[in-house]
Design an enzyme around this catalytic site. Structure first.
Site, PDB file in Angstrom:
ATOM      1  N   ASN A   9       0.867  -1.183   0.000  1.00  0.00           N
ATOM      2  CA  ASN A   9       0.000   0.000   0.000  1.00  0.00           C
ATOM      3  C   ASN A   9       0.900   1.228   0.000  1.00  0.00           C
ATOM      4  OD1 ASN A   9      -1.758   2.089   0.580  1.00  0.00           O
ATOM      5  ND2 ASN A   9      -2.153   1.440   2.696  1.00  0.00           N
ATOM      6  N   LYS A  11       0.052   4.313  -0.166  1.00  0.00           N
ATOM      7  CA  LYS A  11      -0.543   5.524   0.436  1.00  0.00           C
ATOM      8  C   LYS A  11      -0.310   6.706  -0.519  1.00  0.00           C
ATOM      9  CE  LYS A  11       0.194   3.282   4.801  1.00  0.00           C
ATOM     10  NZ  LYS A  11       0.466   3.357   6.222  1.00  0.00           N
ATOM     11  N   HIS A  95      -9.059   1.319   5.484  1.00  0.00           N
ATOM     12  CA  HIS A  95      -7.739   1.470   6.117  1.00  0.00           C
ATOM     13  C   HIS A  95      -7.865   2.431   7.304  1.00  0.00           C
ATOM     14  CE1 HIS A  95      -3.581   2.631   6.747  1.00  0.00           C
ATOM     15  NE2 HIS A  95      -3.259   1.498   6.152  1.00  0.00           N
ATOM     16  N   GLU A  97      -6.171   4.820   8.251  1.00  0.00           N
ATOM     17  CA  GLU A  97      -5.978   6.247   7.926  1.00  0.00           C
ATOM     18  C   GLU A  97      -7.245   6.846   7.332  1.00  0.00           C
ATOM     19  OE1 GLU A  97      -2.421   5.609   5.653  1.00  0.00           O
ATOM     20  OE2 GLU A  97      -1.384   5.038   7.498  1.00  0.00           O
ATOM     21  N   GLU A 167      -4.625  -4.812  10.994  1.00  0.00           N
ATOM     22  CA  GLU A 167      -3.572  -3.810  11.127  1.00  0.00           C
ATOM     23  C   GLU A 167      -3.757  -3.037  12.430  1.00  0.00           C
ATOM     24  OE1 GLU A 167      -1.886  -2.763   7.013  1.00  0.00           O
ATOM     25  OE2 GLU A 167      -3.561  -1.440   7.387  1.00  0.00           O
ATOM     26  N   GLY A 173       3.387   2.260  10.627  1.00  0.00           N
ATOM     27  CA  GLY A 173       4.353   3.329  10.396  1.00  0.00           C
ATOM     28  C   GLY A 173       5.158   3.714  11.626  1.00  0.00           C
ATOM     29  N   SER A 213       4.198  -2.194  10.106  1.00  0.00           N
ATOM     30  CA  SER A 213       5.668  -2.297  10.192  1.00  0.00           C
ATOM     31  C   SER A 213       6.212  -3.660   9.768  1.00  0.00           C
ATOM     32  CB  SER A 213       6.148  -1.921  11.599  1.00  0.00           C
ATOM     33  OG  SER A 213       5.794  -0.575  11.892  1.00  0.00           O
TER      34      SER A 213
END
Ligand code: PGA
Length: 250
Positions: A9, A11, A95, A97, A167, A173, A213
């Site tokens: 992904n 992003k 996701h 985010e 996730e 991240g 990660s």
């Protein structure tokens, strides 16, 4: 047997030119791989060019998001048929985010999944708890609710079009990967939830990816767990060599 999936992904990263360099390099690095699925989700704007470079290869494309309507006055949005038209067999839905910065909730996630299914596109449904949820020991209930709400009214026969990605938000991240044991515990719970919602054959066939990660040096340990069927990779998937190392896990 569940066929493993390694998905990248990107992003909001890479121009079209950078995307083309990546795909040409990746094709050389993983060209012969056929026992696992390789998926990359570039930004919308690179999909068409990426499609031209990857068609007839073992690299599949995903969009990072879609809107649930088919067409019309929805400025800035992209419909399922539009991503299919540029070669996407997959779409990442929900996701963290998108949930955090763009206020997507389980109901919107559910609408997006159903609209992707109508178009024959496989959804990668993302679920995961925050650090506060984990500290309050709410991980399994939060993730269970995201699964059952996200899949509301999705029929057993349509579950071929669903991949789940676990996730944990605190691992995205941050360099803090969930340990393989922590991930396996949640993956098993997701499979049990699918078993309750559907039948055992469905629960046993859905691929459950881990994300947060993931790197070349932790992928093997994660993939050794019985309920971890692949990875959704962010940062380490931006470099073709590093992504290829993850794809080539043992
Ligand atoms: P990360 O992102 O690998 O950079 O932690 C994972 C993701 O958000 O899918």
């Amino acid at each position: 047997m569940r066929r493993p999936i390694i998905a990248g992904n990107w992003k909001m990263n890479k121009t079209v030119e950078e995307a083309l360099l990546f795909f040409n390099e990746l094709k050389d690095l993983v060209g012969g791989v056929d026992d696992r699925e390789i998926i990359v989700a570039p930004p919308f704007i690179s999909l068409f060019s990426a499609f031209n470079v990857t068609k007839n290869s073992n690299i599949h494309l995903a969009a990072q998001n879609i809107y649930w309507e088919k067409k019309g006055a929805f400025t800035g949005e992209i419909a399922p048929a539009m991503i299919k038209d540029v070669g996407c067999g997959y779409v990442i839905i929900g996701h963290s985010e998108r949930r955090q910065f763009f206020f997507e909730n389980d109901e919107m996630v559910n609408k997006k999944i159903k609209s992707a299914l109508e178009e024959g596109i496989t959804s990668i449904l993302c679920v995961g708890e925050s650090l506060a949820d984990r500290e309050k020991k709410l991980t399994l209930s939060v993730v269970g609710t995201q699964i059952s709400s996200g899949l509301k009214e999705v029929l057993a026969e349509d579950m071929e079009g669903i991949v789940v990605a676990y996730e944990p938000i605190w691992a995205i991240g941050t360099g803090m990967t969930a340990s393989a044991e922590q991930a396996e515990e949640v993956h098993l719970h997701i499979r049990e939830t699918l078993n309750q919602l559907y039948k055992k054959e469905v629960a046993d066939s859905v691929r459950i990816l881990y994300g947060g990660s993931v790197k070349p040096d932790n992928i093997n340990e994660l993939m050794a767990k019985p309920n971890i069927d692949g990875a959704l990779v962010g940062g380490a998937g931006l470099d073709a060599k590093s992504f290829a190392k993850i794809v080539l896990f043992k």
